[in-house]
Design an enzyme around this catalytic site. Sequence first.
Site, PDB file in Angstrom:
ATOM      1  N   GLY A   1     -33.895 -30.356 -45.144  1.00 50.81           N
ATOM      2  CA  GLY A   1     -35.057 -30.783 -45.711  1.00 50.81           C
ATOM      3  C   GLY A   1     -35.438 -30.315 -47.207  1.00 50.81           C
TER       4      GLY A   1
ATOM      5  N   ARG B   1     -31.245 -39.018 -50.049  1.00 52.95           N
ATOM      6  CA  ARG B   1     -29.951 -38.355 -50.177  1.00 52.95           C
ATOM      7  C   ARG B   1     -29.152 -39.184 -49.047  1.00 52.95           C
ATOM      8  NH1 ARG B   1     -31.126 -32.885 -52.200  1.00 52.95           N
ATOM      9  NH2 ARG B   1     -33.170 -33.187 -53.020  1.00 52.95           N
TER      10      ARG B   1
ATOM     11  N   ASP C   1     -26.261 -33.619 -48.556  1.00 52.58           N
ATOM     12  CA  ASP C   1     -27.359 -33.358 -48.956  1.00 52.58           C
ATOM     13  C   ASP C   1     -27.795 -33.186 -50.240  1.00 52.58           C
ATOM     14  OD1 ASP C   1     -26.238 -30.749 -48.204  1.00 52.58           O
ATOM     15  OD2 ASP C   1     -28.142 -29.861 -48.726  1.00 52.58           O
TER      16      ASP C   1
HETATM   17  P1  AMP Z   1     -29.238 -26.414 -51.897  1.00 53.26           P
HETATM   18  O1  AMP Z   1     -27.867 -25.704 -51.547  1.00 53.26           O
HETATM   19  O2  AMP Z   1     -30.137 -25.953 -53.377  1.00 53.26           O
HETATM   20  O3  AMP Z   1     -29.008 -27.860 -51.910  1.00 53.26           O
HETATM   21  O4  AMP Z   1     -30.085 -25.987 -50.652  1.00 53.26           O
HETATM   22  C1  AMP Z   1     -29.736 -26.551 -49.397  1.00 53.26           C
HETATM   23  C2  AMP Z   1     -30.894 -26.389 -48.418  1.00 53.26           C
HETATM   24  O5  AMP Z   1     -31.562 -25.201 -48.692  1.00 53.26           O
HETATM   25  C3  AMP Z   1     -31.999 -27.306 -48.821  1.00 53.26           C
HETATM   26  O6  AMP Z   1     -32.975 -27.883 -47.820  1.00 53.26           O
HETATM   27  C4  AMP Z   1     -33.050 -26.422 -49.794  1.00 53.26           C
HETATM   28  O7  AMP Z   1     -34.313 -27.078 -49.675  1.00 53.26           O
HETATM   29  C5  AMP Z   1     -33.064 -25.021 -48.975  1.00 53.26           C
HETATM   30  N1  AMP Z   1     -33.181 -24.238 -49.871  1.00 53.26           N
HETATM   31  C6  AMP Z   1     -32.613 -23.742 -50.860  1.00 53.26           C
HETATM   32  N2  AMP Z   1     -33.263 -22.785 -51.475  1.00 53.26           N
HETATM   33  C7  AMP Z   1     -34.281 -22.272 -50.948  1.00 53.26           C
HETATM   34  C8  AMP Z   1     -35.488 -21.740 -51.072  1.00 53.26           C
HETATM   35  N3  AMP Z   1     -35.475 -20.551 -52.118  1.00 53.26           N
HETATM   36  N4  AMP Z   1     -36.407 -21.803 -50.482  1.00 53.26           N
HETATM   37  C9  AMP Z   1     -36.312 -22.575 -49.163  1.00 53.26           C
HETATM   38  N5  AMP Z   1     -35.401 -23.544 -49.218  1.00 53.26           N
HETATM   39  C10 AMP Z   1     -34.487 -23.475 -50.083  1.00 53.26           C
HETATM   40 MG    MG Z   2     -29.883 -29.286 -52.233  1.00 55.77          MG
END
Ligand code: AMP
Ligand code: MG
Length: 511
Positions: A95, A187, A263
Amino acid sequence: MSTLKQPPSETLVWRNRFASLGETFFTHLSPSPLPAPYWISHNPLLLSELGWPTQGLSSPDALLAFSGCAIPEGAVPLASVYSGHQFGHWAGQLGDGRALSLGDVDSVQGPQEIQLKGAGPTPYSRRGDGRAVLRSSIREYLCSEAMHGLGIASTRALCLTGSPQPVRREDIETAAVLTRVAPSFVRFGHFEHFAANNQLKDMKTLADHVINHHLPECVTRAAEGQHQGNVYAALLQVVTERTALMLAQWQAVGFCHGVMNTDNMSVLGLTLDYGPFQFLDGFNPSHICNHSDHQGRYAYQRQPQVAYWNLFCLGQALAPLINDQELTLAVLESYKTIFPQAFDCAMALKLGLPNEVTALGEPGPARELSESLLALMAQEQVDYTVFWRRLSHAVATPLETTDASVAAWASVRDLFLDRPSWDQWHGRYATQLALRDQAQAGRSMLAHNPKYVLRNHLAEIAIRQAKLGDFSEVETLLTLLQSPFDEHPEHEAYAELPPAWASTIEISCSS
Ligand code: AMP
Ligand code: MG
């Protein structure tokens, strides 16, 4: 949390279409304000392309709105829920863990969703802090605009704000909020979420939302009897086609995404969620740009196959809606012809040759020239962007001006150590060029082979300066990358071969 009654909301019409789906799809919540927000950069080009008021980004209220310190009147902030496959494994619920959607705003290009990335924790943050650091926000800000400048579909970046708020990653960094814009941020993982939880009715609601608001061609196609009149098969087909086209363009320009989890895949075929991405320097097909990707799952040459794997996950999710396994598989199978065709087409454009197919349906000379050239470039790890630009100039330089032409071709040849192999390839290419208007081919090549891409070291220099409070390099790169096919003679240095230290830059998932 204050609500602004001033610009930027004043002249903007909010739609909040995703919000109308209901709370199965998201959680309403406000951004968490950051202390002492400041501007890093605005994108006036995007403002004007969307027909939004140019003063929309200059007021103190705009700074509050785009740093998550106030909510523009009419916006309905929410974080959406999705799931997904990460590095080949089912990751369960994810999410918007740090992105908040403010809603949709009307524009001359249709309604656009505005998201604040890094606006604080949400119910989907898991162990994350809901923040984005200055470093990675600058990278996403610049790269989304660079992709658009290259003609590759992408989410866009409207502005970037920062705050002295410390944020812990490997080191202590500072926070930033990126305002990104797209018709939709839905997505593959949104569909996977409802499929995994057996929420078929909700998945249908989401599919109908995407079709009605974003991909109405699905209805037309089904009405014309395509895909056996099945509108959900048409949806999978359109996503497949858009994804294949995007992948062909990524490969042709030498772009590595780095984290092609489901995602991070847009159903509109937009390049989405810029993390440890990289434009290739030397051409190495097995290049892994993400330092955390130990297996090389998302290596450059694996990207087209991974996209197919991801489409399969989407197809599996949509299967109960399509309700015809054979049809679902047939749609997915089409990727295997659409991608290679799109890639052949992109490479033929790079070579300035027509993408011909022989009378027997065999690929024409451009395919063989492209394959043998890439093999030769891989052998020598020739700089990808510099090579194509020099080749374009060589083709574009009139043969009559012999000295200039000889020099231009010599500058291409200089990039290879294995001169006999290059000469052999060049001879075969010259034979094809001689069959057509070379000046015209050269002009076309200069419009398809960029002079400027966001190399890692260029982003790194802008980040280092920004950390010291100087955002001028961000501005320079933004302008340059928005028209990467133009010469910009005053910025020649940005088009040169990367310095030796560029290969030591390590970019991980940490952002
Ligand atoms: P990503 O690899 O950046 O696409 O992130 C994968 C998941 O982790 C998604 O649900 C993002 O919203 C969550 N996410 C990544 N970094 C953070 C963060 N610093 N704080 C909260 N959620 C995060
Ligand atoms: Mg992401």
